[in-house]
Structures are given as structure tokens and as C-alpha cells.
Design a protein around this motif. Structure first.
Motif, PDB file in Angstrom:
ATOM      1  N   GLY A   1     -10.928  -3.999   2.588  1.00 25.16           N
ATOM      2  CA  GLY A   1     -11.636  -2.749   2.843  1.00 25.16           C
ATOM      3  C   GLY A   1     -11.214  -1.663   1.878  1.00 25.16           C
ATOM      4  O   GLY A   1     -11.206  -1.864   0.671  1.00 25.16           O
ATOM      5  N   ARG A   2     -10.810  -0.517   2.432  1.00 26.52           N
ATOM      6  CA  ARG A   2     -10.481   0.643   1.605  1.00 26.52           C
ATOM      7  C   ARG A   2      -9.012   0.708   1.221  1.00 26.52           C
ATOM      8  O   ARG A   2      -8.608   1.607   0.497  1.00 26.52           O
ATOM      9  CB  ARG A   2     -10.881   1.917   2.344  1.00 26.52           C
ATOM     10  N   GLU A   3      -8.197  -0.214   1.718  1.00 26.98           N
ATOM     11  CA  GLU A   3      -6.777  -0.194   1.374  1.00 26.98           C
ATOM     12  C   GLU A   3      -6.599  -0.458  -0.118  1.00 26.98           C
ATOM     13  O   GLU A   3      -7.181  -1.390  -0.663  1.00 26.98           O
ATOM     14  CB  GLU A   3      -6.023  -1.295   2.126  1.00 26.98           C
ATOM     15  N   ARG A   4      -5.761   0.367  -0.744  1.00 32.42           N
ATOM     16  CA  ARG A   4      -5.436   0.152  -2.150  1.00 32.42           C
ATOM     17  C   ARG A   4      -4.025  -0.415  -2.229  1.00 32.42           C
ATOM     18  O   ARG A   4      -3.066   0.218  -1.801  1.00 32.42           O
ATOM     19  CB  ARG A   4      -5.529   1.459  -2.931  1.00 32.42           C
ATOM     20  N   THR A  32       0.846  -1.189   0.000  1.00 28.66           N
ATOM     21  CA  THR A  32       0.000   0.000   0.000  1.00 28.66           C
ATOM     22  C   THR A  32       0.884   1.243   0.000  1.00 28.66           C
ATOM     23  O   THR A  32       2.088   1.169   0.300  1.00 28.66           O
ATOM     24  CB  THR A  32      -0.908   0.040   1.244  1.00 28.66           C
ATOM     25  N   GLY A  78      -6.034  -6.403  -1.243  1.00 28.04           N
ATOM     26  CA  GLY A  78      -6.759  -5.352  -0.538  1.00 28.04           C
ATOM     27  C   GLY A  78      -7.776  -5.860   0.448  1.00 28.04           C
ATOM     28  O   GLY A  78      -8.392  -6.905   0.258  1.00 28.04           O
ATOM     29  N   SER A 116       1.318   8.162  -2.390  1.00 25.30           N
ATOM     30  CA  SER A 116       0.037   7.989  -3.076  1.00 25.30           C
ATOM     31  C   SER A 116       0.034   8.729  -4.412  1.00 25.30           C
ATOM     32  O   SER A 116      -0.357   8.169  -5.441  1.00 25.30           O
ATOM     33  CB  SER A 116      -1.090   8.556  -2.215  1.00 25.30           C
ATOM     34  N   ASP A 123      -3.171  -1.887  -9.877  1.00 26.75           N
ATOM     35  CA  ASP A 123      -3.833  -2.356  -8.668  1.00 26.75           C
ATOM     36  C   ASP A 123      -3.532  -3.829  -8.433  1.00 26.75           C
ATOM     37  O   ASP A 123      -3.399  -4.599  -9.386  1.00 26.75           O
ATOM     38  CB  ASP A 123      -5.353  -2.185  -8.781  1.00 26.75           C
TER      39      ASP A 123
END
Length: 194
Positions: free
Chosen positions: A76-79, A39, A74, A55, A69
Motif C-alpha cells: 500500500g502506502r508504506e514506504r 519503514t 512495501g 521520515s 527505496d
């Protein structure tokens, strides 16, 4: 660890070079190639940068097709991000491009590669006592000085690359004891004797 897949080498062109030729972007891409998916926050902690900076630069790398990606990692919201290629190939003509911005990006790219390799070697020297005696004996810092023509130097480079590539097929299976990722650096360049 890198995922067990064959990664193509991506040739750099003027556009992609401008997207990659930034010290942090190159460090991010190297970290993903060597360490596997991560991440932006993990990369920020590893590289001593802010997660906002990592980021932003990961999105720039994605826009130019260097990272993608990794949704299987991943939660949840983790990319999660992963490298899209195993490496890049640099075309010497980029150093002679009519656009000064491209020439500057090419120069920065090559100098950053040299900086990264110097850092990798310095890290090995600083941590070598943390490794087993077998790994310390298996490491190498050799250099040679030869008298060659450009054709012979190119032949040498091609044969070294073939030899190193031949070891990919010999790689032990995952889980084999005492198997580590190994970095191999080669440099062939002329020098003046005076």
C-alpha cells in the motif's frame, strides 16, 4: 536481517559527509544496515523518535545516496527503506578541510561512531544473560597495549581487517542453527604514558 548481497563501501567526501554527519541520520543508517529494510514508523519506534523526524532524515539520507527505496517490502502506502551501501570509508583529510563546516562534520561523524560503538557494547553487557552460554563464551572484550611505530600500527590494522574480512567467506548459509549477526570493533590509537 540484511539482504544477501555484497554491499560496497562508499568513500565519504565533503558533500556526502555533510549529509550524513547528524546523530539521528547515523543511527537510522546503522539500524538499516544491521536490521534490514524498515519503514520510517518502524525506525521511529525502534529509536525512540517521532516518525516525522525519521521520515525527514531518511529523505535527507536518500538525497545523499545513503539509503534507497525497498519497494519489494512495501504494502500500500508504506514506504520501505534500505541501506544503499555496506559501510563508508572515512578520509582523514576531511579533518583538515579548509571549510570549517566540513571539519566540524568530520569531527561529529567520528564522535558519533564512537558513541554508537559504546552503546552497542553497553547493550551487549546489559543483555548478555539473555544469550546462550555458547554465545557468552564466544564474546570478547580484550585490550592490549603495544609499543609500535606508525608503520607497524598500520600493518596491524591492515592485518586485522584482512582477518575479519576472511570470515565473510566462512559465513554459514541462511537457516543454519545458532547463527547470529556478530559485531566486531577494533580501535588502534596512540596514547601518552604520562
Amino acid at each position: 536481517m540484511n539482504e544477501p548481497r555484497e554491499w560496497p563501501v562508499r568513500p565519504l567526501d565533503a558533500r556526502s559527509l555533510r549529509g550524513l554527519a547528524h546523530p539521528l541520520r547515523m543511527r537510522l543508517l546503522t539500524a538499516l544496515r544491521h536490521g534490514g529494510p524498515a519503514t520510517a514508523s518502524q525506525l521511529a519506534a525502534k529509536l525512540g523518535e517521532s516518525s516525522g523526524a525519521t521520515s525527514y532524515h531518511l529523505r535527507q539520507l536518500a538525497a545523499h545516496g545513503f539509503v534507497e527505496d525497498a519497494p519489494e517490502h512495501g504494502k500500500g502506502r508504506e514506504r520501505w527503506w534500505r541501506a544503499a551501501h555496506g559501510g563508508v570509508s572515512f578520509d582523514e583529510t576531511l579533518l583538515k578541510d579548509p571549510d570549517p563546516e566540513v571539519r566540524g562534520a568530520a569531527d561529529l561523524f567520528l564522535h558519533e561512531i564512537a558513541n554508537q560503538r559504546t552503546q552497542e557494547l553497553a547493550t551487549w553487557l546489559a543483555t548478555r544473560n539473555d544469550w546462550s552460554e555458547a554465545w557468552r563464551r564466544a564474546s570478547d572484550m580484550s585490550d592490549w597495549t603495544l609499543r609500535l611505530t606508525p608503520a607497524l600500527a598500520l600493518d596491524l590494522v591492515e592485518k586485522m581487517h584482512e582477518l575479519v574480512e576472511s570470515y565473510r567467506a566462512l559465513a554459514p548459509e541462511d537457516g543454519t542453527a545458532d547463527t547470529e549477526q556478530v559485531r566486531v570493533h577494533t580501535h588502534v590509537f596512540p596514547t601518552h604514558t604520562d
